[in-house]
Structure formats: C-alpha cells, structure tokens
Design a protein around this motif. Structure first.
Motif, PDB file in Angstrom:
ATOM      1  N   LYS B  63       0.870  -1.180  -0.199  1.00  0.00           N
ATOM      2  CA  LYS B  63      -0.268   0.140  -0.007  1.00  0.00           C
ATOM      3  C   LYS B  63       0.764   1.335   0.069  1.00  0.00           C
ATOM      4  CE  LYS B  63      -2.852   2.431   3.098  1.00  0.00           C
ATOM      5  NZ  LYS B  63      -3.872   2.657   4.346  1.00  0.00           N
ATOM      6  N   GLU B  64       1.879   1.184   0.713  1.00  0.00           N
ATOM      7  CA  GLU B  64       2.959   2.401   0.580  1.00  0.00           C
ATOM      8  C   GLU B  64       3.792   2.257  -0.410  1.00  0.00           C
ATOM      9  OE1 GLU B  64       4.142   3.254   4.761  1.00  0.00           O
ATOM     10  OE2 GLU B  64       2.405   2.290   5.432  1.00  0.00           O
ATOM     11  N   ALA B  65       4.331   1.364  -0.786  1.00  0.00           N
ATOM     12  CA  ALA B  65       5.555   1.197  -1.728  1.00  0.00           C
ATOM     13  C   ALA B  65       4.973   1.387  -3.256  1.00  0.00           C
ATOM     14  CB  ALA B  65       6.018  -0.109  -1.587  1.00  0.00           C
ATOM     15  N   TYR B  66       3.922   0.980  -3.496  1.00  0.00           N
ATOM     16  CA  TYR B  66       3.394   1.183  -4.941  1.00  0.00           C
ATOM     17  C   TYR B  66       3.246   2.980  -5.254  1.00  0.00           C
ATOM     18  CZ  TYR B  66       3.073  -3.783  -5.338  1.00  0.00           C
ATOM     19  OH  TYR B  66       3.098  -5.086  -5.068  1.00  0.00           O
ATOM     20  N   PRO B  67       2.706   3.732  -4.457  1.00  0.00           N
ATOM     21  CA  PRO B  67       2.346   4.992  -4.558  1.00  0.00           C
ATOM     22  C   PRO B  67       3.854   5.795  -4.380  1.00  0.00           C
ATOM     23  CG  PRO B  67       0.866   4.301  -2.950  1.00  0.00           C
ATOM     24  CD  PRO B  67       1.740   3.289  -3.319  1.00  0.00           C
ATOM     25  N   GLN B  68       4.705   5.345  -3.482  1.00  0.00           N
ATOM     26  CA  GLN B  68       6.127   6.087  -3.282  1.00  0.00           C
ATOM     27  C   GLN B  68       7.106   5.707  -4.489  1.00  0.00           C
ATOM     28  OE1 GLN B  68       7.248   5.170   0.631  1.00  0.00           O
ATOM     29  NE2 GLN B  68       5.804   6.754   1.488  1.00  0.00           N
ATOM     30  N   LEU B  69       7.002   4.411  -4.659  1.00  0.00           N
ATOM     31  CA  LEU B  69       8.210   3.977  -5.346  1.00  0.00           C
ATOM     32  C   LEU B  69       8.062   3.545  -6.900  1.00  0.00           C
ATOM     33  CD1 LEU B  69       9.743   1.672  -2.573  1.00  0.00           C
ATOM     34  CD2 LEU B  69      10.397   3.955  -3.054  1.00  0.00           C
ATOM     35  N   TYR B  70       6.887   3.893  -7.360  1.00  0.00           N
ATOM     36  CA  TYR B  70       6.618   3.404  -8.752  1.00  0.00           C
ATOM     37  C   TYR B  70       6.014   4.254  -9.533  1.00  0.00           C
ATOM     38  CZ  TYR B  70       7.405  -1.598  -7.867  1.00  0.00           C
ATOM     39  OH  TYR B  70       7.678  -2.909  -7.480  1.00  0.00           O
ATOM     40  N   GLN B  71       6.083   4.577 -10.645  1.00  0.00           N
ATOM     41  CA  GLN B  71       5.357   5.589 -11.578  1.00  0.00           C
ATOM     42  C   GLN B  71       4.038   5.302 -11.677  1.00  0.00           C
ATOM     43  OE1 GLN B  71       6.542   8.098 -13.493  1.00  0.00           O
ATOM     44  NE2 GLN B  71       8.944   7.499 -13.585  1.00  0.00           N
ATOM     45  N   GLU B  72       3.207   6.312 -11.279  1.00  0.00           N
ATOM     46  CA  GLU B  72       1.935   6.323 -11.370  1.00  0.00           C
ATOM     47  C   GLU B  72       1.149   5.229 -10.454  1.00  0.00           C
ATOM     48  OE1 GLU B  72       0.211   6.225 -15.395  1.00  0.00           O
ATOM     49  OE2 GLU B  72       2.204   7.107 -16.341  1.00  0.00           O
ATOM     50  N   SER B  73       1.793   5.198  -9.269  1.00  0.00           N
ATOM     51  CA  SER B  73       1.279   4.145  -8.286  1.00  0.00           C
ATOM     52  C   SER B  73       1.237   2.659  -8.684  1.00  0.00           C
ATOM     53  CB  SER B  73      -0.160   4.520  -7.707  1.00  0.00           C
ATOM     54  OG  SER B  73      -0.318   5.992  -7.298  1.00  0.00           O
ATOM     55  N   ALA B  74       2.193   2.431  -9.315  1.00  0.00           N
ATOM     56  CA  ALA B  74       2.295   1.035 -10.190  1.00  0.00           C
ATOM     57  C   ALA B  74       1.332   0.736 -11.060  1.00  0.00           C
ATOM     58  CB  ALA B  74       2.333   0.128  -8.817  1.00  0.00           C
ATOM     59  N   GLY B  75       0.472   1.627 -11.566  1.00  0.00           N
ATOM     60  CA  GLY B  75      -0.772   1.559 -12.472  1.00  0.00           C
ATOM     61  C   GLY B  75      -0.315   2.329 -13.611  1.00  0.00           C
ATOM     62  N   ARG B  76       0.846   2.449 -14.170  1.00  0.00           N
ATOM     63  CA  ARG B  76       1.045   2.863 -15.554  1.00  0.00           C
ATOM     64  C   ARG B  76       0.576   2.144 -16.367  1.00  0.00           C
ATOM     65  NH1 ARG B  76       6.817   5.912 -16.936  1.00  0.00           N
ATOM     66  NH2 ARG B  76       5.520   7.834 -16.639  1.00  0.00           N
ATOM     67  N   LYS B  77      -0.181   2.763 -17.332  1.00  0.00           N
ATOM     68  CA  LYS B  77      -0.595   1.842 -18.548  1.00  0.00           C
ATOM     69  C   LYS B  77      -0.384   2.593 -19.953  1.00  0.00           C
ATOM     70  CE  LYS B  77      -4.678   0.227 -15.744  1.00  0.00           C
ATOM     71  NZ  LYS B  77      -3.956   0.224 -14.355  1.00  0.00           N
ATOM     72  N   THR B  78      -0.506   1.749 -20.884  1.00  0.00           N
ATOM     73  CA  THR B  78      -0.217   2.321 -22.322  1.00  0.00           C
ATOM     74  C   THR B  78      -1.875   2.893 -22.440  1.00  0.00           C
ATOM     75  OG1 THR B  78      -1.448   0.091 -22.918  1.00  0.00           O
ATOM     76  CG2 THR B  78       1.087   0.319 -23.282  1.00  0.00           C
ATOM     77  N   LEU B  79      -1.456   3.789 -23.679  1.00  0.00           N
ATOM     78  CA  LEU B  79      -2.688   4.634 -23.835  1.00  0.00           C
ATOM     79  C   LEU B  79      -3.818   4.070 -24.074  1.00  0.00           C
ATOM     80  CD1 LEU B  79      -2.592   7.615 -24.335  1.00  0.00           C
ATOM     81  CD2 LEU B  79      -2.732   7.167 -26.655  1.00  0.00           C
ATOM     82  N   ASP B  80      -4.105   2.765 -24.720  1.00  0.00           N
ATOM     83  CA  ASP B  80      -5.399   2.131 -24.453  1.00  0.00           C
ATOM     84  C   ASP B  80      -5.674   1.401 -23.392  1.00  0.00           C
ATOM     85  OD1 ASP B  80      -3.410  -0.037 -24.710  1.00  0.00           O
ATOM     86  OD2 ASP B  80      -4.140  -0.797 -26.737  1.00  0.00           O
ATOM     87  N   LYS B  81      -4.882   1.389 -22.270  1.00  0.00           N
ATOM     88  CA  LYS B  81      -5.127   0.784 -21.155  1.00  0.00           C
ATOM     89  C   LYS B  81      -4.886  -0.928 -21.113  1.00  0.00           C
ATOM     90  CE  LYS B  81      -6.667   4.456 -19.438  1.00  0.00           C
ATOM     91  NZ  LYS B  81      -5.981   5.614 -20.031  1.00  0.00           N
ATOM     92  N   ALA B  82      -4.143  -1.187 -22.192  1.00  0.00           N
ATOM     93  CA  ALA B  82      -4.072  -2.898 -22.551  1.00  0.00           C
ATOM     94  C   ALA B  82      -2.804  -3.389 -21.764  1.00  0.00           C
ATOM     95  CB  ALA B  82      -4.290  -3.191 -23.814  1.00  0.00           C
ATOM     96  N   ILE B  83      -1.973  -2.704 -21.415  1.00  0.00           N
ATOM     97  CA  ILE B  83      -0.724  -3.147 -20.877  1.00  0.00           C
ATOM     98  C   ILE B  83      -0.261  -2.387 -19.578  1.00  0.00           C
ATOM     99  CG2 ILE B  83       1.621  -3.574 -21.133  1.00  0.00           C
ATOM    100  CD1 ILE B  83       1.260  -3.396 -24.335  1.00  0.00           C
ATOM    101  N   ASN B  84      -0.302  -3.020 -18.694  1.00  0.00           N
ATOM    102  CA  ASN B  84       0.027  -2.323 -17.151  1.00  0.00           C
ATOM    103  C   ASN B  84       1.571  -2.383 -17.108  1.00  0.00           C
ATOM    104  OD1 ASN B  84      -2.054  -2.159 -14.405  1.00  0.00           O
ATOM    105  ND2 ASN B  84       0.179  -2.115 -14.347  1.00  0.00           N
ATOM    106  N   ILE B  85       1.978  -1.350 -16.916  1.00  0.00           N
ATOM    107  CA  ILE B  85       3.480  -1.298 -16.809  1.00  0.00           C
ATOM    108  C   ILE B  85       3.988  -0.893 -15.413  1.00  0.00           C
ATOM    109  CG2 ILE B  85       5.610  -0.109 -17.684  1.00  0.00           C
ATOM    110  CD1 ILE B  85       3.774   0.981 -20.218  1.00  0.00           C
ATOM    111  N   LEU B  86       4.927  -1.925 -14.837  1.00  0.00           N
ATOM    112  CA  LEU B  86       5.428  -1.658 -13.606  1.00  0.00           C
ATOM    113  C   LEU B  86       6.943  -1.098 -13.858  1.00  0.00           C
ATOM    114  CD1 LEU B  86       4.688  -5.072 -11.797  1.00  0.00           C
ATOM    115  CD2 LEU B  86       3.820  -2.755 -11.139  1.00  0.00           C
ATOM    116  N   GLN B  87       7.053   0.354 -13.334  1.00  0.00           N
ATOM    117  CA  GLN B  87       8.220   1.051 -13.491  1.00  0.00           C
ATOM    118  C   GLN B  87       8.517   1.728 -12.192  1.00  0.00           C
ATOM    119  OE1 GLN B  87       8.369   3.772 -16.643  1.00  0.00           O
ATOM    120  NE2 GLN B  87      10.606   4.243 -16.747  1.00  0.00           N
ATOM    121  N   GLY B  88       9.947   1.847 -11.963  1.00  0.00           N
ATOM    122  CA  GLY B  88      10.274   2.407 -10.648  1.00  0.00           C
ATOM    123  C   GLY B  88      10.253   4.010 -10.650  1.00  0.00           C
ATOM    124  N   ARG B  89      10.126   4.659  -9.658  1.00  0.00           N
ATOM    125  CA  ARG B  89       9.990   6.048  -9.815  1.00  0.00           C
ATOM    126  C   ARG B  89      10.697   6.591  -8.203  1.00  0.00           C
ATOM    127  NH1 ARG B  89       5.257   9.565  -8.871  1.00  0.00           N
ATOM    128  NH2 ARG B  89       5.813   9.085  -6.791  1.00  0.00           N
TER     129      ARG B  89
END
Lengths: 196, 516
Positions: B63-89
């Motif tokens: 709950k704390e790590a995703y919003p703090q340490l990931y791009q877009e709360s670990a919910g980064r997606k492609t424009l059509d929302k079909a791919i969920n991208i896990l990327q650090g921030r």
C-alpha cells in the motif's frame, strides 16, 4: 476542463437536495447522473457525515464508490463493515491522487459514465432500490461491463477492479482470510541504518 | 548515504545551479554514469523525479511502496490501457524495486543489432569486461540458496517436460531471502543504485536533487546549455511555481525508455528523421496462475531464481518468450485475478497455494514487431502507444499454453490463464482445449510489462537512429543518452545488467575521451 473542486462540491450537494424532494420520473431523463443515488438514501447520511479530507473524490463519486465497492468485494468485505469500506474509499482516493492529471481526468469521466449507466438501470427498473439485497443486481451490472464487446466498458471494469480490490487487499484486515501472515517484523537497531 | 549532498527540489533555496555534467535520472543508467563521472573528478548533478527513500522507509507494505516508489502508483498503462507497466520512480529508479534478476545481454541480441542496426562496437567480446566489472561491483552471481516453491515449480515442470532451465544470477549481498525486493530492500542487501553507485558518487562530491522533473533540456547554437526543472510534490504532481535552472555543458539523459523520449519531446530538440519515442519495447508479458497441492507462499524467498529459455529463440520467425516466476503479494495478486465477488474471493482464499508464472515476449526482432511510441499528453506527460497485433497474440497464446503445460507437469491442481474469460482448468487437456479457444485481444487477455526499452534507438545509420554507438545524440553537442532507451530492440532478458554493462562502457569511454 475539470471544474474547481469547491464549485463541483456545492453544485452536486445542491443537486442532491433538489433530487431528494423531486419526482423521479421527470427528472430521470435530465439528471440521470445523480438520480440513482436516491436509492442510496440509507447510506447517504453515512457517507456525507465522513469528514476525512479527500483529495480527489467528490461527494457524488464517494457515494457511487460506496455502492460499487461491495459489488466487487462481497463476500470478502462484509457488507455491514462500514469501517473497512471507508478504509477502501480512502485508499482509492490516495491511489488516484498519485496518478497523472490526464488519468485523473479519465477517471472523472469514468465515474460520470458509471453514474449515468446505473441511473439508466434504475430508471429501467433493472434494479430498483439500493439495499443489502441489491448486491446481486450490481454484480450483474459488473458482469455486463466485464463481458462487453465495447473495449471502453472493459477498460472501466478493469480500472475500477484494480483500484477497488487493490485498496482492500493492501490492508491487513483482508489478510487473515487469505492466509497471508503479513510482512516479517524487522526490528533492526538504529545503528543498522546509520552504517549506510 | 551522504545526505548533506541531497536536496528536495521544493525546498531548494537556490533557483540557479551549475555543474560540469547533469545526469537526468538515477536508475541503472544514471547511477552507473554518476559514479564514473564523479570519480573522474567531474562536478556532477543528479536529478530524480521520485522521492529519496531508503531501507528505513521500506516497510514491505504494498500500500505504501507502490505510490511512493513506482510510476503512477504502479498503475502506469499504455494509452489504450491494455498493458500495465511496472516501473520504478524513486532514487535508484527501477533498481530500487526490481526483483534483482541479472542476465548479460544475450549474444543473439547483440548479433541481431550488428546485422540489422549496424552496431559493430558492442559485441559479446567487447562488452564482456564491462559485464564482468559490473557483476563484481554489484555482487552479481547465481543464487546459492535453494529456489522457493514458486520458482521450484518452474524447475519441476521444465524437468518433467525435458525443457532447459537454469538458476538466475542476482545482485545481492547478505540477502536474507525475505522476498520483498519489489517493495524496496529493507536490509540494504539488494545492490541497487541506491546503495552502491549513488552513495559513492555523493561521497565524491556529486549532488542529488530529488522530487524534480526535468521539463526541458536547454540548448543554443546546436549545443546543450543545461536544463530546467520543476519540483514535484509528495503525490508525484508538479508544483508549477517552483522551477530551477541548471547550467551544464554536458547532459546525460538516463530517464528510462519512457522518460528520456519524453524529455526530448518536451525540449523540442532537433529530430529531422522524426525518430524520438519510436520503437518502444516492453517485453509484453502474460501470466498463468496455478493452484498447487501444497503451500507455495509466493511472497517469501528470492522472487526470481529459476528461468527457462526453452521457447526464447524459436527456429521460425515467431515471437519467442522467456519463462520466469512472479512473486505474489496480496495487493498485486488481487488486481491480477480479474474476477470479482465470490469468484474472486474463492481464488484469493487459495492465496498461499497460488504459483505465478510469467512469459516475457521478446519484441522488436521481427518486421512484424515494431514496438510502441512515446507521445506527450495535453499536460506534457508521457504516454505509450503500443499496438498488440496478431503476431504478438500468436506468441502470447503459445506462452499461455506452455505455462499451463509446465504447471500441470509440476503437479498443479488447477491452472488459470490471466484472461477476462478464463476459468480455472483442472487438467492439461482441459486447459489446452480452452486456451486454444480463448480470444486473444487487448483488454481480454491481460498484458503486463516490467521492462521498458527503446525509444531513442542507437545505430550506425544516421537516418535511422537517435544516438550513435557511443550514445551521442546525433543533432546536439553535449547530449548523451545512457539508459535502456538506446536499445534498438528489446533485450530478450531482464534488462538491468544490459544497462549496467553498456552504460559503464559508454560513460567510461566518454570520460576517457574528454577533458574537464
């Protein structure tokens, strides 16, 4: 463009008051967006009385999610467990606050679409009145979105799914039922961190 | 960590700074570059969009790590929302939250680059000493402790079916086998940039500004002059009235395959062939969950320790895939299981017995796989367009079939491909028949990515590449791109060591060839 939060708040509060006292039939067509919430009357007071400082969710959206949360999570979430439901609501608010502006705009649109769809379902008598027994009706509605040929509705289903179930299973209250012991306790001395 | 050299952009008093070199991003590319330049005596300024969080903050709560340490709360997606991208921030970029899996760039990939992109200088032989150097620097070696049950399932299944499989090398030192790498290592065992190159660079005098996004690189007369920053708040939103100017004759862009093209696009740098942001690769990934007869406890133990490359390099032109395990924590697991209500809860109640297998598809190697494109939205924020075409879906279906067969061979009671309309299947025959019938479409079969690559492709042909083999931007002096965005295809393996090795080589060569 997105309206100023305060302005939206005042408007929707006024609209609810009008709706509460108005005849359903004539208003249904013009104000489908909020009409379905009339059926939430038992819950409205509870949600309205909540003084948590939400960053993103306005009152209309909180009422909408209050109804939708158990549809995704029942029976994992007890339908009478208001405390947990509030926790989920607040986590959703926090999660959305960390999303980029364009995604926040899209979520606003999604919530609006969802209100409208549920409003229509209410008017059409697909479901009649929000109470405990109506979880089934809402779940049928979710099934329709999930199985829709329209990609946008599947986007809506999956987007809500991710923020709602994620906001529940990130909380320790959900862990016992699924056999997850929680993360290990470290209790490292302060000196450990100073070494780095 | 020498914290006297680190600054939160929002509280920085000075609004104009100068440096010999400004490094944009603190992940695998930026971290390695910072150490090399700082130790060579350059006045280094590091910029990071995310917050500075350390072991003390890493409490292993999703709950704390995703919003703090990931791009877009670990919910980064492609424009059509079909791919969920896990990327650090965060400081350390994705290396702070990755699963420590380390592979050298496959020789097939380097040969493909040579043949198709005229890249002659980065061969298996010429990169070998740089990989060896970074393996030593980051303590990368094959995992010695027996694999956890989640990974052992892959070994067991592959063994039964006669498929190749092997042990994964990891960048850890004193690892306690906790299994929470993805939420930030609480004991500083993971040899991420956060605990290795960045502290060394700071000690050598580098400064770090965090919670700062580079709005644009500035330039005049075809040479860079520095960059402009905007401060970010605790929710990762820009604080629009807080801007900072940096003057520097050398800019190293290491913002990753989404961030680096975004900075270039916002900067409106010359791009005569319109190549910036094109050919973005993701290793699009499909998932297969299995219910095993015994507890797997997929949250505990090294997240990835066994892999199978049995299907990675097929003889035909189809898209190959790498099979690995995915660690299972309740929040992420709950979002990946796409049902709701009773059906969802029934699966979650089997959480301890769930095994998670993933197949990472190797994109960018065929003319039928051209990758995605980074574009800017109305707010100047990057979005990835990525079309999942039939060529991909053919490979994805093959991957779902392979994982189901492997999981049943390893003793699975049920297998559930992660697809909106799949249900748990009770035998390999049942699963095979069902998966063959599954419609493979965006937002039906779920697709994930944890590896962003490409978008600023290097190559020998000036018309077809953003940077040359040395990472030099082709149309501005003093601008270099040192990160995974310069890969002209995906890697075909988890990319961190590919970035470490290549960037160590490029940054060292740049330092050796220039003077301060």
């Amino acid at each position: 463009m997105v309206k100023d939060a305060d302005e939206t708040e005042i408007e929707s509060s006024a609209r609810r008051k009008v709706l509460k006292g108005a005849l359903w039939g004539s208003l249904a067509i013009v104000s489908g967006v909020s009409l379905w919430q009339l059926s939430l009357t038992e819950s409205v007071e509870t949600v309205e009385a909540d003084e948590y400082p939400y960053r993103f969710l306005n009152m209309d959206e909180r009422l909408l999610l209050w109804a939708i949360i158990p549809a995704y999570l029942y029976p994992a979430l007890d339908k009478n467990d208001e405390e947990s439901r509030f926790l989920v609501l607040r986590n959703i608010d926090g999660a959305i606050s960390g999303l980029p502006q364009s995604t926040q705009d899209e979520l606003r649109q999604l919530f609006s679409l969802l209100s409208f769809q549920l409003g229509k379902a209410l008017v059409a008598g697909i479901w009649t009145r929000w109470n405990q027994a109506d979880i089934n009706s809402l779940q049928s509605f979710l099934t329709a979105w999930r199985e829709s040929y329209v990609a946008l509705l599947r986007v809506g289903y999956l987007g809500l799914h991710q923020i709602i179930v994620g906001s529940f299973y990130g909380e320790p209250m959900s862990w016992q039922a699924i056999g997850y012991p929680g993360p290990p306790q470290m209790n490292l001395p302060e000196s450990f961190y100073e070494d780095f | 960590m020498k914290t006297s050299n680190t600054f939160d952009a929002a509280t920085l008093q000075k609004k104009t700074l100068a440096a010999d070199v400004v490094i944009v991003g603190t992940g695998a590319g930026g971290g390695v570059s910072a150490e090399i330049f700082a130790e060579a005596g350059y006045k280094v300024l590091l910029i990071e969009e995310g917050p500075l969080k350390t072991a003390r903050d890493f409490n292993m709560r999703e709950k704390e790590a995703y919003p703090q340490l990931y791009q877009e709360s670990a919910g980064r997606k492609t424009l059509d929302k079909a791919i969920n991208i896990l990327q650090g921030r965060a400081v350390g970029g994705s290396t702070t939250v990755n699963w420590t899996t380390s592979f050298r760039t496959p020789e097939q990939t380097l040969k493909h680059w040579q043949t198709h992109f005229e890249i002659g200088g980065h061969s298996k032989e010429s990169l070998a000493p740089w990989f060896a150097k970074m393996e030593q620097r980051l303590n990368i070696e094959p995992w010695q402790i027996p694999a956890n049950p989640n990974n052992r399932t892959i070994a067991n299944g592959a063994e039964k079916l006669g498929w190749s499989h092997a042990t994964i090398a990891r960048n850890v030192k004193g690892c306690a086998n906790l299994g929470y790498c993805g939420l930030g290592c609480p004991i500083n065992a993971k040899q991420s940039m956060l605990v290795t190159t960045i502290p060394t660079a700071l000690k050598a005098g580098a400064r770090l500004i965090y919670k700062a996004r580079v709005e644009r690189i500035t330039y005049s007369n075809e040479a860079v002059t520095g960059c402009e920053l905007i401060a970010m708040d605790g929710f990762g939103q820009p604080i629009t009235d807080t801007t900072i100017s940096i003057k520097a004759p050398l800019v190293i862009l290491s913002a990753g395959a989404i961030g680096s093209p975004a900075v270039l696009l916002r900067s409106k740098v010359p791009d005569p062939n319109n190549l910036i942001g094109k050919r973005t690769f993701l290793h699009p990934t499909v998932i297969s969950a299995a219910v095993m007869p015994e507890a797997v406890n997929g949250y505990a133990g090294a997240p990835q320790s066994i892999y199978s490359d049995h299907f990675l390099w097929p003889d035909d032109n189809e898209m190959g895939f790498k099979i690995e395990a995915a660690p299972l924590h309740p929040l992420l697991t709950s979002t990946v299981l796409t049902s709701f209500g009773q059906e969802h809860f029934a699966l979650m109640q089997q959480f301890p017995n769930i095994q998670g297998s993933i197949a990472l598809l190797r994109d960018g190697f065929s003319e039928q796989s051209v990758g995605g494109e980074v574009v800017l939205d109305d707010y100047g924020f990057p979005k990835v367009k990525y079309e999942l075409n039939d060529y991909f879906w053919k490979g994805a279906k093959k991957a779902l079939l392979a994982m189901a067969e492997m999981q049943f061979a390893a003793g699975a009671k049920q297998v559930l491909p992660i697809h909106l309309y799949a249900t748990p299947y009770r035998s390999w025959n049942e699963a095979k028949a069902a998966i063959e019938q599954l419609s493979m479409k965006p937002l039906e079969a779920l697709v994930f990515s944890a590896h962003v690559m490409g978008g600023c492709a290097m190559g020998g042909d000036e018309e077809l590449s953003v940077v040359d083999e040395s990472g030099r931007y082709r149309h501005l002096d003093g601008l270099y791109i040192f990160d995974g965005s310069i890969f002209p295809t995906s890697i075909g393996a988890n990319p961190q060591l590919s970035i470490y090795g290549l960037v160590a080589k490029l940054a060292s060569e740049l330092v050796a060839g220039s003077r301060i």
